[in-house]
Design a protein around this motif. Structure first.
Motif, PDB file in Angstrom:
ATOM      1  N   CYS A   1       0.834  -1.203   0.000  1.00 47.20           N
ATOM      2  CA  CYS A   1       0.000   0.000   0.000  1.00 47.20           C
ATOM      3  C   CYS A   1       0.874   1.261   0.000  1.00 47.20           C
ATOM      4  O   CYS A   1       0.666   2.175  -0.806  1.00 47.20           O
ATOM      5  CB  CYS A   1      -0.922  -0.001   1.210  1.00 47.20           C
ATOM      6  N   LEU A   2       1.866   1.297   0.883  1.00 47.26           N
ATOM      7  CA  LEU A   2       2.739   2.476   0.979  1.00 47.26           C
ATOM      8  C   LEU A   2       3.484   2.705  -0.330  1.00 47.26           C
ATOM      9  O   LEU A   2       3.800   3.841  -0.682  1.00 47.26           O
ATOM     10  CB  LEU A   2       3.741   2.305   2.138  1.00 47.26           C
ATOM     11  N   ASN A   3       3.718   1.637  -1.059  1.00 46.90           N
ATOM     12  CA  ASN A   3       4.474   1.752  -2.311  1.00 46.90           C
ATOM     13  C   ASN A   3       3.623   2.169  -3.505  1.00 46.90           C
ATOM     14  O   ASN A   3       4.141   2.320  -4.606  1.00 46.90           O
ATOM     15  CB  ASN A   3       5.200   0.435  -2.612  1.00 46.90           C
ATOM     16  N   THR A   4       2.311   2.373  -3.292  1.00 51.64           N
ATOM     17  CA  THR A   4       1.484   2.842  -4.411  1.00 51.64           C
ATOM     18  C   THR A   4       1.513   4.365  -4.532  1.00 51.64           C
ATOM     19  O   THR A   4       0.999   4.917  -5.494  1.00 51.64           O
ATOM     20  CB  THR A   4      -0.001   2.425  -4.238  1.00 51.64           C
ATOM     21  N   VAL A   5       2.094   5.019  -3.533  1.00 53.95           N
ATOM     22  CA  VAL A   5       2.055   6.479  -3.505  1.00 53.95           C
ATOM     23  C   VAL A   5       3.421   7.059  -3.844  1.00 53.95           C
ATOM     24  O   VAL A   5       4.453   6.532  -3.430  1.00 53.95           O
ATOM     25  CB  VAL A   5       1.609   6.971  -2.095  1.00 53.95           C
ATOM     26  N   HIS A   6       3.409   8.170  -4.618  1.00 58.86           N
ATOM     27  CA  HIS A   6       4.626   8.948  -4.801  1.00 58.86           C
ATOM     28  C   HIS A   6       4.514  10.147  -3.871  1.00 58.86           C
ATOM     29  O   HIS A   6       3.576  10.938  -3.983  1.00 58.86           O
ATOM     30  CB  HIS A   6       4.763   9.369  -6.263  1.00 58.86           C
ATOM     31  N   TYR A   7       5.436  10.256  -2.929  1.00 56.32           N
ATOM     32  CA  TYR A   7       5.269  11.211  -1.830  1.00 56.32           C
ATOM     33  C   TYR A   7       5.745  12.609  -2.171  1.00 56.32           C
ATOM     34  O   TYR A   7       6.770  12.776  -2.839  1.00 56.32           O
ATOM     35  CB  TYR A   7       5.982  10.671  -0.573  1.00 56.32           C
ATOM     36  N   PRO A   8       5.004  13.643  -1.688  1.00 60.16           N
ATOM     37  CA  PRO A   8       5.441  15.026  -1.885  1.00 60.16           C
ATOM     38  C   PRO A   8       6.818  15.232  -1.240  1.00 60.16           C
ATOM     39  O   PRO A   8       7.114  14.618  -0.205  1.00 60.16           O
ATOM     40  CB  PRO A   8       4.382  15.858  -1.168  1.00 60.16           C
ATOM     41  N   ASP A   9       7.602  16.104  -1.845  1.00 57.04           N
ATOM     42  CA  ASP A   9       9.005  16.315  -1.457  1.00 57.04           C
ATOM     43  C   ASP A   9       9.290  16.403   0.034  1.00 57.04           C
ATOM     44  O   ASP A   9      10.169  15.733   0.539  1.00 57.04           O
ATOM     45  CB  ASP A   9       9.529  17.606  -2.099  1.00 57.04           C
ATOM     46  N   ASN A  10       8.539  17.271   0.731  1.00 53.93           N
ATOM     47  CA  ASN A  10       8.942  17.579   2.112  1.00 53.93           C
ATOM     48  C   ASN A  10       8.249  16.751   3.165  1.00 53.93           C
ATOM     49  O   ASN A  10       8.409  17.008   4.350  1.00 53.93           O
ATOM     50  CB  ASN A  10       8.682  19.061   2.388  1.00 53.93           C
ATOM     51  N   VAL A  11       7.461  15.785   2.733  1.00 53.08           N
ATOM     52  CA  VAL A  11       6.646  15.055   3.697  1.00 53.08           C
ATOM     53  C   VAL A  11       7.302  13.749   4.129  1.00 53.08           C
ATOM     54  O   VAL A  11       7.847  13.010   3.309  1.00 53.08           O
ATOM     55  CB  VAL A  11       5.232  14.782   3.112  1.00 53.08           C
ATOM     56  N   ILE A  12       7.260  13.500   5.431  1.00 50.53           N
ATOM     57  CA  ILE A  12       7.748  12.239   5.991  1.00 50.53           C
ATOM     58  C   ILE A  12       6.601  11.559   6.736  1.00 50.53           C
ATOM     59  O   ILE A  12       5.995  12.142   7.640  1.00 50.53           O
ATOM     60  CB  ILE A  12       8.952  12.467   6.931  1.00 50.53           C
TER      61      ILE A  12
END
Ligand code: FE
Ligand code: FE
Ligand code: ZN
Length: 290
Positions: free
Chosen positions: A130-141
């Motif tokens: 599930c976590l790998n389906t998203v491309h994360y915004p630059d500054n977000v952890i």
């Protein structure tokens, strides 16, 4: 000490009101849900008074890293049984991390989920997928929270969280939120917090720890119940929690209170005062009961 608490976000001031609420308690950090924690209805970020909230943070010397977002707990990425639950988790993860970025916040706390009727390992695989389906915004952890191990929760051992962190495609977008009530309930001995940090460092790496939830627990170590108590009113006790708040190795990490309201009143001003002074004042909490 960097101390904050769970605050509300409601009309008419929204985020600006959240910062004001936190400042009123003597906080220099805060955590909020960007909508109701139990549903996915979300107000457009344009209406949330972001600029005003950021200005208020700045005026009070708070970096935006100290405004922590908590994802709604209905997101269950570990559920691989119901496709609609998995689909909602994927959609909402993308949506909420983007909202975190729009707000200008950095850390978003996420529960790694419950495996329901499968098993621990299947749940962990499901969460990684599930976590790998998203491309994360630059500054977000995304900070995976250490869980109590209630029911079929995953992530109640550091090893399980390490496995997730090793499985994600964008590891730079992931870290950990450590909850003192949860790890005590999971069996860790928080009375020796340095030993806990040693183990955390060995298994995960202390550089991945970005948020601490500072809560007492209604239950004894290993109970796996997840019932938060006010500081000094639980099985962990004030002195241990104060020592955690003071620990130099995590001095740069915000400690967020998620302790229960007393008689419908927030206990945070009293609890933060006790933490800053190091003096437990049971009468201050009792006064809220009147
Ligand atoms: Fe949480
Ligand atoms: Fe928590
Ligand atoms: Zn909890």
């Amino acid at each position: 000490m960097i101390l904050g608490c769970h605050v509300q976000m409601k009309a008419p001031l929204f985020l600006e009101g959240s910062v004001k609420e936190a400042l009123g308690y003597g906080c220099n950090a805060l955590m909020l849900y960007t909508g109701a924690p139990q549903n996915t209805k979300r107000r457009p970020t344009e209406e949330m008074h972001i600029k005003e909230a950021q200005a208020l943070m700045r005026e009070n010397g708070m970096d935006m890293e100290r405004m922590i977002i908590h994802a709604p707990y209905i997101i269950n990425p570990a559920n691989s049984i119901k496709p609609e639950v998995q689909e909602l988790a994927r959609e909402f993860l993308a949506f909420e991390t983007q909202r975190t970025s729009d707000i200008g916040a950095k850390y978003m706390v996420l529960h790694p989920g419950s495996f329901t009727t499968t098993d621990l390992e299947t749940g962990i695989r499901s969460t990684i997928d599930c976590l790998n389906t998203v491309h994360y915004p630059d500054n977000v952890i995304v900070c995976l929270e250490t869980m109590a191990g209630k029911g079929s929760e995953i992530g109640f051992r550091f090893e399980q969280l390490a496995e997730i962190l090793e499985g994600v495609n964008e590891p730079e977008h992931f870290g950990i939120c450590l909850d003192t009530c949860h790890i005590s309930d999971a069996g860790y001995d928080v009375t020796d917090f340095d030993a806990v940090l040693d183990e955390f460092d060995h298994v995960i790496g202390l550089d991945r720890l970005h948020v601490i939830h500072l809560n007492d627990s209604k239950n004894v170590r290993g109970a796996r119940k997840d019932r938060h108590a006010n500081l000094g009113r639980g099985e962990i006790g004030f002195d241990v929690l104060h020592a955690i708040a003071e620990n130099k190795r995590t001095a740069h990490v915000a400690k967020i209170l998620e302790t229960p309201y007393i008689n419908k009143k927030p206990p945070y001003a009293e609890e933060i005062k006790m933490l800053r002074s190091g003096i437990y004042d049971p009468k201050a909490l009792e006064a809220l009961e009147e």
